[in-house]
Motif scaffolding. Structure first.
Motif: not given
Length: 730
Positions: A84-106
């Motif tokens: 999941l590459p960094p999303i333009t306009g999305l802060s680190e504080a929001a992108w990091v949880p998104l990356l981790l959630g997509a990786s291990i969420g299930p």
């Protein structure tokens, strides 16, 4: 119990494992760990909500649904970070949880339901005992998994092997869940309502005040656990190994608080106010003067507070039929505490103010039984007690003022300790009045170091970003402006125009980088292309020579603003045409064409946190690719707590690089700081030319070697910790 222990062990082994996987992409800032913890708490809340929802079905249907969910979650194994590459306009504080959630969420969601679900299955048998001790066992498994990672998994196994081992453990968990379901398969079919009737408790309604108390008693320890992590690694003892210790103590507090035997819980709760008064007085300390003793006190404070508040939570526990609702509410409280500390506080505060605020909140909530019951003694009238209370509060203010003056004047440590003990004694005397206890605690915080922390906030000296806390100060006596990141000085500039272009601190004329950049025109040529990873104050900019092309890499926009807004003028005055690249340097360098730099300087530390992803063999390969064949790589490895030279030596050897070391001990420590730089090159003549450049400032061959090089797949800092530094010894 085996199912609960295995599930909890896997759950908290997964947390640091995924954080380690994320290092090459996210770096090592404390807030990265806090963001990861926020994701874990949100997923845990989801898992507890799912377990609560399952309670409406019969046990057989619960088993079928849960086993199906576990098998579906297994489809993403082995665990790995998603692309999941960094999303333009999305802060680190929001992108990091998104990356981790997509990786291990299930898998995290499925496993997190284990503790409440297995306890409910256990309690489904009317002959079974109370399930609360199983919650203590669950947290014991969590604590074991968390501690096992830095002590066993990380040193012994590669990340790939860790992921495969975890997947095998997940398979064992599925088997144990199946066996647990079989053990209750012939139990009478029960929905949530019939379960209540079978237990014979009737299920009295739970009032809103009780639910609110569950929520806040869970939120404060959770937030305090994360704020302790930030406080330790930012302002007292900047070492990432400490990240797991607050979480481990937080989990251990549940083991004590929810045990059937109440002796330990009552004992810790009894002495917790003493720790709050003594160790809590250092909660506003921000001068980076901590040693292992202050670290130990801060950690014990967290454990005592968490145990006291969780013990009160245990005392408010409902009957077993409300078990999953209770755990859902406490999980929601944990998530709220994490949300406050990890997301709201960095936006609202310029310093880690959440830490003292949460300690004050704990003082308002914890059971507070007076150790000295003088107010209830015979002959003490209410009026006399009030007069005595007034005198004690005056004494507290006087002691606080004396402590503040002693701190300001630099008096001996014994006097400071005695004043602190007297102030704690006053706090013990007024424990019968909670408001007075909290006021004494606040006075102690301000006197112990909070006054200077508050002044820095009022003066606007600090800036906080996702990557850390920066303090900007002007020293009128020395006529310099300094920038500190947490406890580490990151740069200094003279305020008078005559010296404003001089590189100070770690970048002086006899430092490794100063020597190398001065020699660059001779060993590389007049038009060298120079890259610097880590802008800081921009001190290195004034080492530029005519005809050179400079590029800076900086991950934090806040740091760049210090230079662009004129607080530091190195960049503006010396390299106005320099290109500044915002983003993680390792990722950004992969986008550069090969052989585009002649010199690359790596100087990217977050306080004293180790940028492990910038020191692995894979990172060296990125640097070699972007450097010209005769290029020069410079690594800044000055660090108080970690010995990095053996790691660099092993990695250099593994990648076919020669290495020289320069340890600088400047005589003028008012302007320059001791530093250690490593110079690496694939071309012997480059290092030979560097070594010959100045005979009065010699380089030495780097002889230190680690047993194996660091890689993205396998690296551990544990063997390289300077334990003596943790006790305050040099």
């Amino acid at each position: 119990m085996a199912t609960i222990l295995v599930g909890s062990f896997l759950l908290f082994l997964l947390q640091p494992m995924v954080a380690r996987m994320a290092l090459p992409r996210l770096g090592g800032a404390p807030n990265v760990w806090n963001s990861a913890m926020l994701v874990y708490q949100a997923l845990l809340l989801g898992g507890y909500a799912y377990a609560h929802w399952l309670g409406r079905f019969t046990l057989r249907r619960q088993a079928a649904i849960h086993l199906a969910l576990l098998l579906l979650a297994a489809l993403i194994l082995p665990v790995a970070l998603v692309d999941l590459p960094p999303i333009t306009g999305l802060s680190e504080a929001a992108w990091v949880p998104l990356l981790l959630g997509a990786s291990i969420g299930p898998v995290f969601f499925a496993v997190s339901a284990q503790a409440p679900l297995m306890q409910r299955w256990f309690a489904a048998d009317p002959a079974a005992g109370a399930p609360w001790a199983l919650y203590a066992a669950s947290n014991l498994g969590s604590f074991t998994g968390l501690i096992a990672y830095p002590l066993l998994a990380e040193p012994l196994l590669s990340v790939r092997a860790q992921s495969l081992a975890w997947s095998a453990g997940f398979g064992l968990l599925v088997l144990l869940v199946g066996l647990s379901a079989l053990s209750r398969w012939n139990a009478p079919a029960q929905t949530a309502r019939s379960f209540t009737q079978a237990r014979g408790s009737g299920g009295a309604p739970i009032d809103r005040r009780t639910v609110a108390l569950w929520l806040v008693l869970s939120a404060v320890p959770s937030g305090l656990m994360l704020s302790t992590t930030t406080h330790l690694t930012t302002d007292i003892f900047a070492m990432p190994l400490l990240w797991v210790i607050p979480l481990g103590l937080y989990l251990l507090s549940f083991v004590v608080a929810f045990a059937d035997g109440r002796t330990n819980a009552r004992s810790v709760t009894r002495i917790a106010p003493l720790f709050v008064l003594f160790a809590g007085s250092y909660a506003m300390l921000s001068n980076g003067s901590g040693t292992l003793w202050i670290v130990g006190g801060t950690c014990l404070l967290l454990f005592c507070v968490a145990t006291a508040l969780h013990s009160r939570l245990y005392d408010l526990r409902p009957s077993p039929e409300h078990l999953t609702r209770f755990y859902l509410t406490t999980s929601a409280g944990g998530a709220l505490g994490g949300l406050f500390t990890a997301l709201i506080a960095p936006l609202a505060f310029d310093w880690a103010w959440e830490h003292p605020l949460l300690i004050l909140a704990a003082a308002l909530l914890m059971p507070l039984k007076p150790l000295l019951r003088w107010r209830d003694s015979n002959g003490v009238e209410p009026g006399m007690a009030r007069i005595a209370l007034g005198l004690l509060m005056v004494a507290a203010l006087f002691l606080g003022w004396e402590l503040l003056q002693s701190r300001a004047e630099g008096d001996n440590d014994l006097l400071v300790l005695l004043l602190t003990i007297f102030l704690v004694g006053v706090g013990v005397m007024v424990m019968a009045w909670r408001w007075a206890f909290v006021v004494v605690l606040l006075v102690a915080m301000v006197a112990q170091g909070g006054w200077w922390t508050m002044r820095a906030t009022l003066d606007g000296d600090r800036t906080r970003s996702y990557f850390g806390i920066y303090t900007l100060r002007d020293d009128a006596e020395r006529k310099v402006r300094t920038l500190a990141h947490g406890t580490t000085l990151h740069g200094m500039q003279a305020l008078d125009a005559a010296r404003a272009r001089q590189s100070l601190t770690y970048y002086g004329p006899t430092s490794g980088v100063g020597l190398a950049l001065a020699a660059t025109p001779h060993i590389i040529g007049p038009g060298a292309r120079i890259g610097v990873v880590g802008l800081g104050t921009g001190s290195l900019a004034c080492q530029a020579r005519p005809g050179q092309q400079w590029t800076f890499f900086e991950i934090d926009p806040v740091v760049l603003r210090f230079s662009t807004e004129g607080r530091f003028t190195f960049l503006r005055d010396c390299t106005p045409d320099a290109h500044v690249v915002l983003g993680d340097a390792r990722l950004e360098l992969t986008k550069f064409p090969p052989r585009t730099l002649d010199v690359l300087v790596i100087d990217a530390f977050s306080s004293d946190a180790i940028p492990m992803h910038l020191l692995t063999s894979e990172a060296l390969q990125v640097y070699r690719r972007v450097l010209a064949p005769g290029g020069l790589l410079l690594l800044h490895i000055s660090n108080r707590y970690i010995e990095l030279a053996p790691v660099v030596g092993a990695n250099a050897e593994a990648n076919g690089l020669r290495a020289l070391s320069r340890e600088d001990r400047p005589s003028d420590e008012s302007r320059y700081a001791p530093s250690r730089w490593i110079a690496l090159s694939a071309k012997a003549s480059v290092l030979d030319g560097l070594a010959r450049a100045r005979s009065d400032a010699p380089w030495t061959v780097l002889e230190e070697r680690a047993s194996r090089p660091w890689t993205d797949d396998h690296a551990s800092i544990l063997p390289y910790v300077r334990w003596s530094r943790m006790t305050g010894n040099p």
